[in-house]
Scaffold this motif. Structure first.
Motif, PDB file in Angstrom:
ATOM      1  N   ILE A  48      96.528 -23.385 -29.651  1.00 18.99           N
ATOM      2  CA  ILE A  48      97.716 -23.515 -28.905  1.00 18.99           C
ATOM      3  C   ILE A  48      97.704 -23.535 -27.636  1.00 18.99           C
ATOM      4  O   ILE A  48      98.064 -24.121 -26.622  1.00 18.99           O
ATOM      5  CB  ILE A  48      98.748 -22.397 -29.329  1.00 18.99           C
ATOM      6  N   GLU A  49      96.621 -22.441 -26.915  1.00 19.45           N
ATOM      7  CA  GLU A  49      96.354 -22.335 -25.588  1.00 19.45           C
ATOM      8  C   GLU A  49      95.521 -23.280 -25.131  1.00 19.45           C
ATOM      9  O   GLU A  49      95.935 -23.828 -23.832  1.00 19.45           O
ATOM     10  CB  GLU A  49      95.578 -20.917 -25.272  1.00 19.45           C
ATOM     11  N   SER A  50      94.633 -23.932 -25.703  1.00 19.41           N
ATOM     12  CA  SER A  50      94.057 -25.297 -24.839  1.00 19.41           C
ATOM     13  C   SER A  50      93.246 -25.977 -26.006  1.00 19.41           C
ATOM     14  O   SER A  50      93.019 -25.558 -27.080  1.00 19.41           O
ATOM     15  CB  SER A  50      92.690 -24.481 -24.097  1.00 19.41           C
ATOM     16  N   LYS A  51      93.117 -27.167 -25.430  1.00 20.68           N
ATOM     17  CA  LYS A  51      92.573 -28.307 -26.526  1.00 20.68           C
ATOM     18  C   LYS A  51      91.254 -28.076 -26.331  1.00 20.68           C
ATOM     19  O   LYS A  51      90.534 -27.385 -25.667  1.00 20.68           O
ATOM     20  CB  LYS A  51      92.805 -29.727 -26.005  1.00 20.68           C
ATOM     21  N   GLY A  52      90.612 -28.456 -27.650  1.00 17.89           N
ATOM     22  CA  GLY A  52      89.148 -28.570 -27.923  1.00 17.89           C
ATOM     23  C   GLY A  52      88.903 -27.705 -29.171  1.00 17.89           C
ATOM     24  O   GLY A  52      90.049 -27.168 -29.862  1.00 17.89           O
ATOM     25  N   PRO A  53      87.659 -27.508 -29.795  1.00 18.93           N
ATOM     26  CA  PRO A  53      87.272 -26.832 -30.892  1.00 18.93           C
ATOM     27  C   PRO A  53      87.705 -25.443 -31.163  1.00 18.93           C
ATOM     28  O   PRO A  53      87.673 -24.751 -29.982  1.00 18.93           O
ATOM     29  CB  PRO A  53      85.734 -27.185 -30.997  1.00 18.93           C
ATOM     30  N   ILE A  54      87.979 -25.096 -32.216  1.00 14.02           N
ATOM     31  CA  ILE A  54      88.379 -23.460 -32.287  1.00 14.02           C
ATOM     32  C   ILE A  54      87.046 -22.940 -32.533  1.00 14.02           C
ATOM     33  O   ILE A  54      87.060 -21.588 -31.879  1.00 14.02           O
ATOM     34  CB  ILE A  54      88.969 -23.193 -33.508  1.00 14.02           C
ATOM     35  N   ILE A  55      86.045 -23.276 -33.041  1.00 15.18           N
ATOM     36  CA  ILE A  55      84.741 -22.720 -33.239  1.00 15.18           C
ATOM     37  C   ILE A  55      83.783 -23.144 -32.274  1.00 15.18           C
ATOM     38  O   ILE A  55      83.742 -24.423 -31.906  1.00 15.18           O
ATOM     39  CB  ILE A  55      84.189 -22.716 -34.690  1.00 15.18           C
ATOM     40  N   PHE A  56      83.175 -22.271 -31.601  1.00 11.93           N
ATOM     41  CA  PHE A  56      82.011 -22.802 -30.586  1.00 11.93           C
ATOM     42  C   PHE A  56      80.625 -22.552 -31.089  1.00 11.93           C
ATOM     43  O   PHE A  56      80.308 -21.480 -31.662  1.00 11.93           O
ATOM     44  CB  PHE A  56      82.219 -21.888 -29.192  1.00 11.93           C
ATOM     45  N   SER A  57      79.942 -23.701 -31.299  1.00 15.08           N
ATOM     46  CA  SER A  57      78.399 -23.439 -31.940  1.00 15.08           C
ATOM     47  C   SER A  57      77.503 -23.799 -30.951  1.00 15.08           C
ATOM     48  O   SER A  57      77.673 -24.609 -30.161  1.00 15.08           O
ATOM     49  CB  SER A  57      78.535 -24.735 -33.188  1.00 15.08           C
ATOM     50  N   GLN A  58      76.300 -23.161 -31.002  1.00 17.62           N
ATOM     51  CA  GLN A  58      75.208 -23.165 -30.120  1.00 17.62           C
ATOM     52  C   GLN A  58      74.124 -22.855 -30.664  1.00 17.62           C
ATOM     53  O   GLN A  58      74.151 -22.010 -31.438  1.00 17.62           O
ATOM     54  CB  GLN A  58      75.625 -22.252 -29.006  1.00 17.62           C
ATOM     55  N   LYS A  59      72.994 -23.414 -30.232  1.00 19.84           N
ATOM     56  CA  LYS A  59      71.828 -23.269 -30.869  1.00 19.84           C
ATOM     57  C   LYS A  59      71.139 -21.880 -30.172  1.00 19.84           C
ATOM     58  O   LYS A  59      71.335 -21.559 -28.758  1.00 19.84           O
ATOM     59  CB  LYS A  59      70.553 -24.293 -30.541  1.00 19.84           C
ATOM     60  N   ARG A  60      70.622 -21.207 -30.877  1.00 23.26           N
ATOM     61  CA  ARG A  60      70.049 -19.750 -30.723  1.00 23.26           C
ATOM     62  C   ARG A  60      68.661 -19.704 -31.694  1.00 23.26           C
ATOM     63  O   ARG A  60      68.565 -20.221 -32.299  1.00 23.26           O
ATOM     64  CB  ARG A  60      70.848 -18.598 -31.151  1.00 23.26           C
ATOM     65  N   ILE A  61      68.072 -18.587 -30.963  1.00 20.92           N
ATOM     66  CA  ILE A  61      66.736 -18.650 -31.335  1.00 20.92           C
ATOM     67  C   ILE A  61      66.857 -17.386 -32.561  1.00 20.92           C
ATOM     68  O   ILE A  61      67.229 -16.309 -32.330  1.00 20.92           O
ATOM     69  CB  ILE A  61      65.769 -17.796 -30.536  1.00 20.92           C
TER      70      ILE A  61
END
Length: 213
Positions: A48-61
Motif C-alpha cells: 500500500i505504501e509504495s510500489k515494488g516487491p514485498i520481499i527484498f532478496s539479496q545475495k549473502r555469504i
C-alpha cells in the motif's frame, strides 16, 4: 588419550549440530505458521505504501563462503541501491558495512518493521531451507566479506543466523571490529544452551529496541 579426546569432541559437535538443526526446523515451521497473519498484514502495508516487491532478496555469504539468497521484508524505497551511492559519505559504521540511523531511503512502515525486527521474519524460510540458523553471525554481503581481514574469516565457518551476540548487545552502537569480535566469540563459545539463551534474550530486546535501525 589425545585420540579419545578428539573422538569425544567430534561426537559432541555432531550432537550439537544435529540438535541445532532440529531446533531450526521445528522453530522456523512453528514461527511461519503462527506469524502468518502478521506476515500477511505487513506484506499488504508494504504494498500500500509504495510500489515494488514485498520481499527484498539479496545475495549473502553463508557457511564456508557459499552464496545464498537472503529474504527480508522490503523496508526501503524500490530504488534504494541506486540512492545508496549518494549516501556513502554519510556512513556511520566503520569498516566495509553501510549503516545510517536516519537513512532517507527507509519507508514509514519500513522504519517500524526495522525497529521491531519484523523485517527479518522472511529469513525463517532461509532457516527452514538450511541456509541460515536461528543463532549465528549475521550474513554479510559478498563485497563486505572481500574486505574482511584474515582473522574475521572464521565467522563464516558456521551458518549465519537470525540472532547473535551483536543482535542483543547494542547493534548500531558497536563499531565494526567489535562486531566481528563478538561473532568470533560466538563461534568459539557456541553450544546448544547458549543458542537457547540468545534466542530468549532476543525476544526481550526486539520490541522497542532503540538500537534497531
Amino acid at each position: 588419550m589425545i585420540q579419545q579426546v578428539e573422538v569425544i569432541v567430534e561426537s559432541e559437535n555432531k550432537l550439537y549440530l544435529f540438535s541445532k538443526r532440529t531446533l531450526d526446523i521445528i522453530a522456523s515451521l512453528i514461527g511461519l505458521i503462527m506469524l502468518s497473519p502478521l506476515i500477511l498484514v505487513v506484506g499488504i502495508l508494504i504494498r500500500i505504501e509504495s510500489k515494488g516487491p514485498i520481499i527484498f532478496s539479496q545475495k549473502r555469504i553463508g557457511l564456508n563462503g557459499k552464496k545464498f539468497q537472503m529474504y527480508k521484508f522490503r523496508s526501503m524505497v524500490p530504488n534504494a541501491e541506486e540512492l545508496k551511492k549518494k549516501l556513502l559519505g554519510q556512513n556511520e559504521m566503520s569498516g566495509p558495512m553501510f549503516k545510517m540511523k536516519e537513512d532517507p531511503r527507509i519507508t514509514k512502515i519500513g522504519r517500524f518493521i526495522r525497529k521491531t525486527s519484523i523485517d527479518e521474519l522472511p529469513q525463517l524460510i532461509n532457516v527452514l531451507k538450511g541456509e541460515m540458523s536461528l543463532v549465528g553471525p549475521r550474513p554479510s554481503l559478498p563485497k563486505e566479506v572481500e574486505k574482511f581481514e584474515p582473522w574475521m574469516m572464521k565467522r563464516i565457518e558456521v551458518k549465519p543466523g537470525l540472532t547473535c551476540y551483536w543482535q542483543v548487545s547494542g547493534r548500531n552502537n558497536i563499531d565494526f571490529e567489535a562486531w566481528m569480535q563478538l561473532d568470533l566469540d560466538y563461534v568459539n563459545d557456541r553450544n546448544f544452551l547458549l543458542d537457547i539463551k540468545l534466542i530468549f534474550k532476543t525476544f526481550f530486546v526486539l520490541f522497542g529496541d532503540e538500537n534497531a535501525h
